[in-house]
Design a protein around this motif. Structure first.
Motif, short mmCIF file in Angstrom:
data_model
loop_
_atom_site.label_atom_id
_atom_site.label_comp_id
_atom_site.label_asym_id
_atom_site.label_seq_id
_atom_site.Cartn_x
_atom_site.Cartn_y
_atom_site.Cartn_z
N ALA A 31 -14.66 -21.12 -22.29
CA ALA A 31 -13.86 -20.53 -21.21
C ALA A 31 -12.78 -21.51 -20.77
CB ALA A 31 -14.74 -20.15 -20.04
N ALA A 32 -11.62 -20.97 -20.43
CA ALA A 32 -10.49 -21.81 -19.99
C ALA A 32 -10.47 -22.01 -18.48
CB ALA A 32 -9.18 -21.19 -20.46
N VAL A 33 -11.27 -21.23 -17.75
CA VAL A 33 -11.38 -21.35 -16.30
C VAL A 33 -12.85 -21.26 -15.92
CG1 VAL A 33 -9.09 -20.36 -15.86
CG2 VAL A 33 -11.09 -18.85 -15.96
N ASP A 34 -13.17 -21.70 -14.70
CA ASP A 34 -14.55 -21.60 -14.24
C ASP A 34 -14.97 -20.14 -14.16
OD1 ASP A 34 -14.70 -24.32 -14.04
OD2 ASP A 34 -14.59 -24.40 -11.85
N LEU A 73 -17.25 -11.49 -10.02
CA LEU A 73 -17.25 -12.29 -8.80
C LEU A 73 -16.47 -13.58 -8.96
CD1 LEU A 73 -20.92 -11.83 -7.50
CD2 LEU A 73 -18.88 -10.46 -7.02
N ASP A 74 -15.98 -14.07 -7.84
CA ASP A 74 -15.21 -15.31 -7.80
C ASP A 74 -16.11 -16.50 -8.10
OD1 ASP A 74 -13.11 -17.12 -7.21
OD2 ASP A 74 -13.87 -17.35 -5.18
N ALA A 75 -15.61 -17.44 -8.89
CA ALA A 75 -16.41 -18.58 -9.33
C ALA A 75 -16.44 -19.73 -8.32
CB ALA A 75 -15.89 -19.09 -10.67
N SER A 76 -15.82 -19.58 -7.16
CA SER A 76 -15.77 -20.69 -6.21
C SER A 76 -17.15 -21.10 -5.70
CB SER A 76 -14.86 -20.34 -5.03
OG SER A 76 -15.34 -19.20 -4.35
N SER A 77 -18.13 -20.20 -5.78
CA SER A 77 -19.48 -20.53 -5.34
C SER A 77 -20.29 -21.25 -6.42
CB SER A 77 -20.23 -19.27 -4.92
OG SER A 77 -20.39 -18.39 -6.02
N CYS A 78 -19.73 -21.37 -7.61
CA CYS A 78 -20.44 -21.94 -8.75
C CYS A 78 -20.17 -23.43 -8.90
CB CYS A 78 -20.05 -21.22 -10.04
SG CYS A 78 -20.49 -19.46 -10.04
N THR A 79 -21.07 -24.11 -9.57
CA THR A 79 -20.89 -25.54 -9.81
C THR A 79 -19.80 -25.76 -10.86
OG1 THR A 79 -22.78 -25.37 -11.34
CG2 THR A 79 -23.20 -26.21 -9.12
N PRO A 80 -19.12 -26.94 -10.83
CA PRO A 80 -17.96 -27.18 -11.69
C PRO A 80 -18.27 -27.11 -13.18
CG PRO A 80 -18.04 -28.77 -9.90
CD PRO A 80 -19.34 -28.03 -9.87
N GLN A 81 -17.36 -26.56 -13.92
CA GLN A 81 -17.51 -26.35 -15.37
C GLN A 81 -16.39 -27.08 -16.13
OE1 GLN A 81 -17.65 -21.97 -15.46
NE2 GLN A 81 -18.91 -22.06 -13.62
N TRP A 124 -25.86 -35.05 -11.63
CA TRP A 124 -26.87 -34.08 -12.07
C TRP A 124 -27.08 -32.96 -11.06
CZ3 TRP A 124 -31.52 -33.60 -9.26
CH2 TRP A 124 -31.63 -34.51 -8.19
N SER A 125 -27.06 -33.33 -9.75
CA SER A 125 -27.35 -32.37 -8.69
C SER A 125 -26.23 -31.38 -8.47
CB SER A 125 -27.62 -33.12 -7.38
OG SER A 125 -26.53 -33.98 -7.06
N ASP A 126 -25.05 -31.68 -9.00
CA ASP A 126 -23.89 -30.79 -8.85
C ASP A 126 -23.61 -29.99 -10.12
OD1 ASP A 126 -23.50 -31.71 -6.30
OD2 ASP A 126 -21.96 -33.16 -6.85
N ARG A 127 -24.45 -30.13 -11.14
CA ARG A 127 -24.23 -29.42 -12.39
C ARG A 127 -25.44 -28.61 -12.84
NH1 ARG A 127 -20.15 -31.30 -10.87
NH2 ARG A 127 -18.40 -32.20 -12.05
N LEU A 128 -26.65 -29.13 -12.64
CA LEU A 128 -27.82 -28.39 -13.11
C LEU A 128 -28.01 -27.05 -12.40
CD1 LEU A 128 -30.49 -31.20 -13.70
CD2 LEU A 128 -29.05 -30.02 -15.38
N PRO A 129 -27.79 -26.94 -11.08
CA PRO A 129 -27.81 -25.60 -10.48
C PRO A 129 -26.56 -24.82 -10.90
CG PRO A 129 -28.10 -27.33 -8.82
CD PRO A 129 -27.60 -27.99 -10.07
N HIS A 130 -26.67 -23.50 -10.91
CA HIS A 130 -25.48 -22.69 -11.18
C HIS A 130 -24.60 -22.56 -9.94
CE1 HIS A 130 -27.41 -21.82 -14.86
NE2 HIS A 130 -28.05 -20.74 -14.51
#
Length: 421
Positions: free
Chosen positions: A244-247, A254-262, A269-275
């Motif tokens: 994917a070229a964007v999160d 749905l908007d990806a702003s609630s998701c962890t960075p991609q 680890w704590s900012d990537r393992l959760p979705h």
């Protein structure tokens, strides 16, 4: 100690607690007193269950208890109040330079509730969250405080306790040195590629999730990889799926702003393992959830069987997630004894239609020995569930020993575990 208002509903709004009292103790002595005097009682966590597992005529919240987070670097453990949410716990862990081996999709859930229901996260070699428990403190129905550590008799039965054994008041977890993770999302994987390369796909990262709406192709594959000293080999293709070229959000609309960075950006680890990020509503918010975990050796066959129900599933589905979980020895873990694959369903908030769908799903998945997630919606009863857990008789004996007066027994436990009306 404060006795507050009745607890209202769970986070998704589909379950109204029937409790008439909600206690807010601030000391372990108050917890002991409440439990010893209550005819029936349970501990209420972060309300992220979708069924009545945590309900009773009286409830206790441990939110007023001191968090008392203690990292023991020599023992490689952290101990703390069981009421803490993962998103709160990781703040201390990051400050101390340590980490957990795994996290669930949501950092919003309480550690005690996740442990008690074998909530799991993802990864071929990662045990569920309960497997990190090295010790625990429990208040039994007689008001007695008991402590247990890994290796003690019955410890493997105490950990995934379904809230049936007592009030879990303190937990000790294994920790390891902090690490970074990068996350990438791949889009447009074909079903043929998934089935032909299932093991290679789920082993492509430290934690891998496959999201689908059971259409013509798999929608997304989320690959979370631990950052190492080796040079990164950035991949733009995963068996035909394109990076994917964007999160992205798992629910495509749905908007990806609630998701962890991609996009492969390294981070803690704590900012990537959760979705999902702690400060946002997880998933869609208005939803129901079900999940079934079955032996990994049946993964492709079971997924194909569910796919055959696509026409029935799609009208009530928001998204499904397919994940792998490593085997463990915990008696009532959904991964007990064998590596597992989980097939998760985030449903539209249409309770009657979802429950009708669950009957078809459970009939389809029964030949594969599918175990329902304890904290989500399912239809199978205690008699069917007992066949899935070889240590269930031992667990029931443990209930009878620790809670002889049945203070922690509720209608959910009778229907799903004890088989009593």
């Amino acid at each position: 100690m404060i006795q507050g208002h009745t607890p209202g509903k769970n986070w998704a709004g589909n379950y109204a607690y029937r409790a008439e009292k909600l206690h807010r103790p601030s000391t372990i002595e108050q917890v002991q007193e409440i439990i010893a005097n209550a005819p029936a009682v349970r501990v209420l966590g972060s309300r992220h269950s979708f069924n009545g597992i945590a309900d009773s005529s009286e409830l206790i919240t441990l939110e007023a208890m001191p968090t008392d987070v203690v990292v023991d670097h020599a023992a490689h453990t952290v101990s703390f109040s069981a009421a803490l949410k993962y998103g709160e716990l990781v703040e201390t862990l990051n400050a101390e330079g340590v980490a957990l081996h795994n996290l669930a999709s949501l950092p919003h859930i309480s550690v005690a509730g996740a442990v008690a229901t074998a909530t799991h996260g993802s990864g071929d070699t990662n045990g569920n969250l309960a497997t990190a428990v090295a010790g625990l403190e429990l208040v039994t129905s007689g008001g007695e405080v008991i402590e247990a550590s890994r290796g003690d008799a019955d410890f493997d039965g105490l950990v995934v306790g379904l809230g049936a054994l007592g009030a879990l008041t303190r937990i000790t977890l294994d920790v390891e040195p902090a690490y970074e993770v990068r996350q990438r999302v791949f889009e447009g994987l074909s079903w043929e590629a998934l089935f032909e390369n299932f093991g290679e796909i789920t082993s492509r990262g430290y934690s891998v999730s496959v999201f689908t709406r059971w259409g013509e192709a798999v929608d997304q594959v989320w690959v979370k990889s631990r950052v190492t000293d080796e040079p990164e080999q950035e991949e733009s293709d995963l068996f035909g799926a394109v990076a994917a070229a964007v999160d992205r959000h798992p629910i495509i609309e749905l908007d990806a702003s609630s998701c962890t960075p991609q996009l492969g950006r390294p981070g803690p680890w704590s900012d990537r393992l959760p979705h999902f990020r702690m400060g946002f509503t997880p998933s869609s918010g208005e939803e129901l959830q079900s999940e079934y975990l079955l032996p990994r050796r049946y993964a492709v066959e079971a997924i194909e069987a569910v796919r055959a129900l696509a026409d029935r599933i799609q009208p009530v589905l928001q998204v499904s997630e397919i994940r792998t979980v490593a085997a463990d020895r915990l008696w009532l873990s959904t991964s007990h004894g064998e590596d597992a694959v989980g097939i998760h369903f985030t449903w539209k908030p249409r309770r009657d239609a979802v429950e009708d769908m669950l009957v078809h799903l459970e009939t389809t998945l029964a030949p594969f020995g599918a175990r329902p997630h304890w904290g989500k919606l399912f239809k199978v009863d205690a008699a069917a569930i007992a066949l899935l857990y070889e240590r269930m008789p031992d667990f029931i004996r443990l209930i009878e020993r620790l809670d002889p007066r049945g203070a922690f027994c509720n209608s959910w436990l009778r229907a799903r575990v004890l088989g009593r009306s």
